[in-house]
Design a protein around this motif. Sequence first.
Motif, PDB file in Angstrom:
ATOM      1  N   ILE A  17     -21.321   4.407 -47.381  1.00 15.61           N
ATOM      2  CA  ILE A  17     -21.835   5.063 -46.173  1.00 15.61           C
ATOM      3  C   ILE A  17     -23.353   4.892 -46.104  1.00 15.61           C
ATOM      4  O   ILE A  17     -23.917   4.580 -45.047  1.00 15.61           O
ATOM      5  N   GLY A  18     -24.014   5.071 -47.248  1.00 17.01           N
ATOM      6  CA  GLY A  18     -25.467   4.903 -47.301  1.00 17.01           C
ATOM      7  C   GLY A  18     -25.892   3.472 -47.056  1.00 17.01           C
ATOM      8  O   GLY A  18     -26.890   3.215 -46.371  1.00 17.01           O
ATOM      9  N   LEU A  19     -25.146   2.519 -47.601  1.00 18.31           N
ATOM     10  CA  LEU A  19     -25.476   1.099 -47.414  1.00 18.31           C
ATOM     11  C   LEU A  19     -25.262   0.679 -45.961  1.00 18.31           C
ATOM     12  O   LEU A  19     -26.127   0.030 -45.363  1.00 18.31           O
ATOM     13  N   ALA A  20     -24.110   1.042 -45.420  1.00 21.52           N
ATOM     14  CA  ALA A  20     -23.821   0.677 -44.027  1.00 21.52           C
ATOM     15  C   ALA A  20     -24.821   1.319 -43.075  1.00 21.52           C
ATOM     16  O   ALA A  20     -25.157   0.748 -42.028  1.00 21.52           O
ATOM     17  N   GLY A  21     -25.319   2.499 -43.454  1.00 22.76           N
ATOM     18  CA  GLY A  21     -26.304   3.183 -42.617  1.00 22.76           C
ATOM     19  C   GLY A  21     -27.590   2.398 -42.460  1.00 22.76           C
ATOM     20  O   GLY A  21     -28.312   2.561 -41.458  1.00 22.76           O
ATOM     21  N   GLN A  22     -27.887   1.518 -43.398  1.00 26.28           N
ATOM     22  CA  GLN A  22     -29.100   0.689 -43.308  1.00 26.28           C
ATOM     23  C   GLN A  22     -28.971  -0.354 -42.205  1.00 26.28           C
ATOM     24  O   GLN A  22     -29.957  -0.956 -41.791  1.00 26.28           O
ATOM     25  N   THR A  23     -27.761  -0.571 -41.725  1.00 27.63           N
ATOM     26  CA  THR A  23     -27.513  -1.561 -40.671  1.00 27.63           C
ATOM     27  C   THR A  23     -27.115  -0.892 -39.355  1.00 27.63           C
ATOM     28  O   THR A  23     -26.606  -1.561 -38.458  1.00 27.63           O
ATOM     29  N   GLY A  24     -27.340   0.413 -39.259  1.00 30.40           N
ATOM     30  CA  GLY A  24     -26.870   1.124 -38.079  1.00 30.40           C
ATOM     31  C   GLY A  24     -25.356   1.096 -37.985  1.00 30.40           C
ATOM     32  O   GLY A  24     -24.780   1.141 -36.896  1.00 30.40           O
ATOM     33  N   ASN A  25     -24.704   1.006 -39.147  1.00 29.20           N
ATOM     34  CA  ASN A  25     -23.245   0.933 -39.278  1.00 29.20           C
ATOM     35  C   ASN A  25     -22.644  -0.323 -38.652  1.00 29.20           C
ATOM     36  O   ASN A  25     -21.467  -0.346 -38.271  1.00 29.20           O
ATOM     37  N   ASP A  26     -23.459  -1.374 -38.536  1.00 29.17           N
ATOM     38  CA  ASP A  26     -22.955  -2.665 -38.066  1.00 29.17           C
ATOM     39  C   ASP A  26     -22.356  -3.503 -39.193  1.00 29.17           C
ATOM     40  O   ASP A  26     -21.681  -4.504 -38.933  1.00 29.17           O
ATOM     41  N   ALA A  27     -22.624  -3.138 -40.423  1.00 29.42           N
ATOM     42  CA  ALA A  27     -22.086  -3.904 -41.551  1.00 29.42           C
ATOM     43  C   ALA A  27     -20.561  -3.856 -41.537  1.00 29.42           C
ATOM     44  O   ALA A  27     -19.950  -2.875 -41.111  1.00 29.42           O
ATOM     45  N   ILE A  28     -19.958  -4.928 -42.027  1.00 27.96           N
ATOM     46  CA  ILE A  28     -18.502  -5.003 -42.141  1.00 27.96           C
ATOM     47  C   ILE A  28     -18.132  -4.686 -43.593  1.00 27.96           C
ATOM     48  O   ILE A  28     -18.618  -5.342 -44.513  1.00 27.96           O
ATOM     49  N   VAL A  29     -17.319  -3.666 -43.780  1.00 29.18           N
ATOM     50  CA  VAL A  29     -16.903  -3.259 -45.125  1.00 29.18           C
ATOM     51  C   VAL A  29     -15.552  -3.890 -45.426  1.00 29.18           C
ATOM     52  O   VAL A  29     -14.601  -3.762 -44.653  1.00 29.18           O
ATOM     53  N   ILE A  30     -15.476  -4.592 -46.554  1.00 37.27           N
ATOM     54  CA  ILE A  30     -14.218  -5.225 -46.960  1.00 37.27           C
ATOM     55  C   ILE A  30     -13.788  -4.696 -48.322  1.00 37.27           C
ATOM     56  O   ILE A  30     -14.610  -4.492 -49.210  1.00 37.27           O
ATOM     57  N   THR A  31     -12.501  -4.453 -48.459  1.00 34.41           N
ATOM     58  CA  THR A  31     -11.945  -3.964 -49.723  1.00 34.41           C
ATOM     59  C   THR A  31     -10.835  -4.886 -50.218  1.00 34.41           C
ATOM     60  O   THR A  31     -10.731  -5.160 -51.401  1.00 34.41           O
ATOM     61  N   THR A  32     -10.013  -5.369 -49.291  1.00 34.73           N
ATOM     62  CA  THR A  32      -8.872  -6.221 -49.633  1.00 34.73           C
ATOM     63  C   THR A  32      -8.994  -7.569 -48.921  1.00 34.73           C
ATOM     64  O   THR A  32      -9.815  -7.747 -48.010  1.00 34.73           O
TER      65      THR A  32
END
Length: 297
Positions: free
Chosen positions: A132-147
Amino acid sequence: MNVTIDQNSGYCFGVEFAIQMAEDELEEVSELYCLGDIVHNSMEVQRLYNKGLRIIDRAQLQELHDCKVLIRAHGEPPETYQTALKNNLELIDASCPVVLKLQNRVKHAYDSTKAIDGQVVIYGQQGHAEVIGLAGQTGNDAIVITTEEDLDQLDYTRPITLFSQTTKSTKGFYKMKELIEQRVAAAKAAGAEVEELDANDSICRQVSNREPQLEKFAQQHDVVVFVSGKKSSNGKALYAVCQRVNPNSYFVENAAELDRSWFDGVTSVGICGATSTPMWLMQEVADAIQASQPAEV
């Protein structure tokens, strides 16, 4: 039966630092707020609750004014600091230095690649505090991948910058890197003009170095008892390491979850845990095993 506690297990310096800051502050005040669980271990959270640490969520943070709030090691997005300014909150920032450095790298990558329509991708657990903190650095534009299925979210005709949550598995990160590279190559073969993947291994070495150490430890014992909170991402990753090299590995949150049958006919038991597992809790588990059967430590 010999019971041994892994001396390489237990808190990483980031978690230890955050807990020490909380305890130091609680010597001065009777109650202190903490945004989210200070550590993903319910036993330690309860111990600190008894000292006056009160866990709040982000909705509750919005309602607080004129008081102190501890930021845990996982770090926070920019909007948390904006709320603190607006509500006159004094933040006791215990963000892990490794996480803070990664936040800066993610923000720089996002700012640098916006002009070329780039994508910032984070290998991590969706909804995890650090992510959440990392994605917040991009205005939540980052794409989070797990699988692997999550890779379908990416556009392989556009630049990709890949980072990892600091507590993820090194093996998992490099597998994702390889899969993304394969898809980038396929896009190039189809005629797309794209840059090579910019992959950044941002896994904390205090975490990744524990994997080979834990492999050796797990191999040295007949039975391994891994002690960790069920919420711990790091705990899940390190327990998988134990299971891979020693099938007689068991996951417990505390001594109450021990099954005495695990130790029948066993001569050597290893106790280990996550970077969020306090040493006192591993000692309690060891003591419980000793109490049930004659043992030497």
